[in-house]
Design a protein around this motif. Structure first.
Motif, PDB file in Angstrom:
ATOM      1  N   ARG A  96       0.822  -1.205   0.000  1.00 18.32           N
ATOM      2  CA  ARG A  96       0.000   0.000   0.000  1.00 18.32           C
ATOM      3  C   ARG A  96       0.863   1.265   0.000  1.00 18.32           C
ATOM      4  NH1 ARG A  96      -4.839   0.252   0.436  1.00 18.32           N
ATOM      5  NH2 ARG A  96      -4.923   2.105   1.774  1.00 18.32           N
ATOM      6  N   ALA A  97       2.038   1.154   0.593  1.00 20.76           N
ATOM      7  CA  ALA A  97       2.918   2.318   0.676  1.00 20.76           C
ATOM      8  C   ALA A  97       3.613   2.629  -0.641  1.00 20.76           C
ATOM      9  CB  ALA A  97       3.960   2.101   1.767  1.00 20.76           C
ATOM     10  N   THR A  98       3.691   1.672  -1.549  1.00 18.77           N
ATOM     11  CA  THR A  98       4.504   1.843  -2.756  1.00 18.77           C
ATOM     12  C   THR A  98       3.710   1.739  -4.050  1.00 18.77           C
ATOM     13  OG1 THR A  98       5.068  -0.527  -2.733  1.00 18.77           O
ATOM     14  CG2 THR A  98       6.586   0.990  -1.605  1.00 18.77           C
ATOM     15  N   ALA A  99       2.373   1.756  -3.968  1.00 18.10           N
ATOM     16  CA  ALA A  99       1.549   1.652  -5.173  1.00 18.10           C
ATOM     17  C   ALA A  99       0.897   2.992  -5.500  1.00 18.10           C
ATOM     18  CB  ALA A  99       0.464   0.590  -4.979  1.00 18.10           C
ATOM     19  N   PRO A 100       0.711   3.295  -6.781  1.00 17.52           N
ATOM     20  CA  PRO A 100       0.020   4.538  -7.164  1.00 17.52           C
ATOM     21  C   PRO A 100      -1.461   4.443  -6.811  1.00 17.52           C
ATOM     22  CG  PRO A 100       0.398   3.162  -9.085  1.00 17.52           C
ATOM     23  CD  PRO A 100       1.127   2.507  -7.952  1.00 17.52           C
ATOM     24  N   LYS A 101      -2.091   5.579  -6.580  1.00 13.68           N
ATOM     25  CA  LYS A 101      -3.520   5.631  -6.287  1.00 13.68           C
ATOM     26  C   LYS A 101      -4.333   5.435  -7.558  1.00 13.68           C
ATOM     27  CE  LYS A 101      -3.398   6.746  -1.838  1.00 13.68           C
ATOM     28  NZ  LYS A 101      -3.974   5.894  -0.789  1.00 13.68           N
ATOM     29  N   ALA A 102      -5.510   4.808  -7.391  1.00  8.55           N
ATOM     30  CA  ALA A 102      -6.414   4.676  -8.527  1.00  8.55           C
ATOM     31  C   ALA A 102      -7.215   5.963  -8.730  1.00  8.55           C
ATOM     32  CB  ALA A 102      -7.358   3.496  -8.310  1.00  8.55           C
ATOM     33  N   ALA A 103      -7.515   6.689  -7.637  1.00 13.02           N
ATOM     34  CA  ALA A 103      -8.202   7.994  -7.701  1.00 13.02           C
ATOM     35  C   ALA A 103      -9.527   7.902  -8.436  1.00 13.02           C
ATOM     36  CB  ALA A 103      -7.289   9.037  -8.346  1.00 13.02           C
ATOM     37  N   LEU A 104     -10.416   7.052  -7.934  1.00 11.32           N
ATOM     38  CA  LEU A 104     -11.732   6.874  -8.530  1.00 11.32           C
ATOM     39  C   LEU A 104     -12.781   7.570  -7.670  1.00 11.32           C
ATOM     40  CD1 LEU A 104     -11.223   3.122  -9.434  1.00 11.32           C
ATOM     41  CD2 LEU A 104     -11.377   5.020 -11.046  1.00 11.32           C
ATOM     42  N   PRO A 105     -13.913   7.978  -8.256  1.00 12.53           N
ATOM     43  CA  PRO A 105     -14.916   8.748  -7.506  1.00 12.53           C
ATOM     44  C   PRO A 105     -15.706   7.882  -6.529  1.00 12.53           C
ATOM     45  CG  PRO A 105     -15.733   8.238  -9.697  1.00 12.53           C
ATOM     46  CD  PRO A 105     -14.303   7.765  -9.665  1.00 12.53           C
TER      47      PRO A 105
END
Length: 500
Positions: free
Chosen positions: A8-17
């Motif tokens: 979780r610390a090293t993955a990009p965010k999905a940034a979904l609504p």
């Protein structure tokens, strides 16, 4: 203590609504781990309208707290499936799981997913004399299940000499599960699936086929509960043992640890692997499993740290975390429609990354009306009183002990005045038992100690600062908010002025 996993610390965010309003669709999927997100992309590729609801962010739960290992066998041993079923069922398990690993590899290549997917060998070895028999039995079981295993005389550095020979299974795989699932979610959304994060499900109405969140609802022909343990009351929950397992990661030199999945059996049961991400290299160690809510989490985490130090000279730990798993009574998962009419996918034990991918394929096939040869073996309606007897007895005894300890003997509580900052405990206030947490600033949170799922009493998890139910694994934040189901309702809040 920060319990964010290395994934979780090293993955990009999905940034979904998040969900706002009401939607009607063909399929609503509850849960954005590898099961739910894989299913979302499966359906999107088939042109089937679907909505996915995730309480936090994609991969937040078990997927983001896993080992990142993919394999066609099972971690507790394929010989257990032969013992409880037979060689043909064990072979069917390995075939289904092999295809799931291949599917993950195909998608990584198709969509160019940067998740560090690589093929590698899996090694089983004994960390003590007690583990030799288990490794030898697993070697024979693997042959009986059709796996191409072989013996090696030793392990590569920095491993200590094993007790006995090392069993090797080639062509397994590893990846970054959080990075994979988040990119899969973006691909599913790009193919037309509506994916909503920060959309916790508060109610599942199986009669009306409606799922409600705080800001909207989804009506659908099919409901899929891809939440590890299905939300609400489901028969399969009575036959599953619920465990937590701990993980840690420490920074190491690049190429300082051999590629592969390493499973040690014996006095120390430990899994180890290397991870390279963001110009850093980590050694990941996982182990020290215990029943949820029934042991001191700090003690188990300390044991894992001691084992990592003894076996790999680990000292400075960058990440610590834990994950929950649900073990089915007869060693096979439950995948498909259950008595509520919902699709469920649970009982994966510690093999959820691969089983979740299998589950998504099975549920996709049933929705589109395509035969799946493996589906009858894992249907939730199966009843195996002989095959599952040991697991059923184990879980029911655990539940009974919790009831006796908490209700019959009336688990004692400490005086509220003895509760220290940063601690949680059952306290007595005006003769009433309450679950109390005092944050480091001295602010007090009081909630009911009675789990809203099946009325067991919760226990404090000192590592993750949560209230954990020892009966069916529901977990709650200090303020009573649901962290993990099957409970859907929060613990009732109390305020000091109302109970004094």
């Amino acid at each position: 203590m920060d319990t964010t996993s290395v994934w979780r610390a090293t993955a990009p965010k999905a940034a979904l609504p998040s969900l706002q309003g009401d939607i009607a669709t063909d399929v609503v999927i509850v849960g954005g781990g590898i099961t739910g997100v894989t299913l979302a992309l499966n359906l999107a590729e088939q042109g089937i309208p679907a909505v996915l609801l995730e309480a936090r962010d994609a991969g937040f739960g078990s997927t983001g707290n896993s080992t990142g290992n993919l394999y066609e066998t099972v971690s507790r041993g394929i010989h257990r499936i032969i013992d409880r079923w037979d060689k043909d069922v064990a072979h069917a398990v390995t075939v289904a799981r092999r295809e799931a690993v291949d599917q993950i590899e195909r998608r990584v290549q198709k969509y160019g997913i940067g998740c560090g997917f690589r093929r590698c060998a899996l090694y089983r070895y004994a960390t003590s004399e007690e583990g030799k028999e288990r490794v030898e039995k697993e070697y024979q079981g693997s042959l009986d299940a059709g796996l191409r295993v072989r013996w090696e005389p030793s392990l590569p550095p920095p491993f200590h000499p094993p007790h006995g020979q090392v069993m090797v299974l080639d062509n397994q795989a590893q990846f970054h599960p959080q990075a994979y699932v988040r990119e899969l979610a973006r691909q599913a959304a790009g193919h037309g699936c509506l994916i909503f994060e920060d959309s916790m499900v508060l109610e599942v109405d199986t009669d009306q086929r409606v799922v409600r969140t705080v800001r909207g609802k989804v009506s659908a022909k099919h409901i899929v509960l891809a939440t590890h343990s299905p939300k609400g009351l489901h028969l399969v929950q009575a036959g599953m043992v619920v465990n937590r397992e701990y993980g840690l990661a420490t920074r190491i030199e690049k190429d300082g640890f051999p590629a592969g999945i390493f499973w040690g059996s014996g006095v120390d049961r430990i899994s180890a692997r290397e991870l390279g991400v963001d110009d850093e290299t980590y050694l990941i160690c996982v182990g020290e499993e215990h029943k949820t809510g029934q042991e001191d989490a700090n003690i188990n985490l300390d044991r894992l740290e001691a084992a990592a130090a003894a076996h790999f000279h680990v000292r400075d730990i960058a990440f610590r975390w834990s994950a929950q798993n649900y073990a089915a009574a007869d060693s096979l998962p439950y995948i498909g429609k259950d008595a509520t009419g919902c699709f469920i996918a649970t009982g994966f034990e510690t093999d959820g990354l691969t089983w979740g991918t299998v589950a998504a394929s099975i549920i996709t096939d049933e929705i589109i009306g395509r035969d799946n040869l493996f589906a009858p073996l894992v249907k939730p309606s199966r009843f195996s009183p002989v095959k599952g007897a040991k697991g059923l007895v184990e879980e029911n005894v655990a539940v009974l002990k919790s009831f006796i300890k908490d209700y019959v003997t009336d688990r004692p509580g400490i005086p509220l005045s003895q509760l220290m900052p940063g601690k949680g405990d059952i306290v007595k206030v005006a003769g009433e038992s309450l679950a109390a947490y005092m944050d480091p600033n001295g602010n007090l949170l009081l909630v009911s100690p009675v789990c809203t799922h099946m009325k067991c009493k919760v226990h404090w998890n000192s590592v993750e600062k949560s209230w954990d139910c020892p009966c069916h694994g529901s977990r709650f934040a200090p303020d009573g908010t649901v962290i993990e189901g099957p409970a859907t309702e929060p613990l009732q809040r109390h305020f000091l002025q109302d109970v004094e």
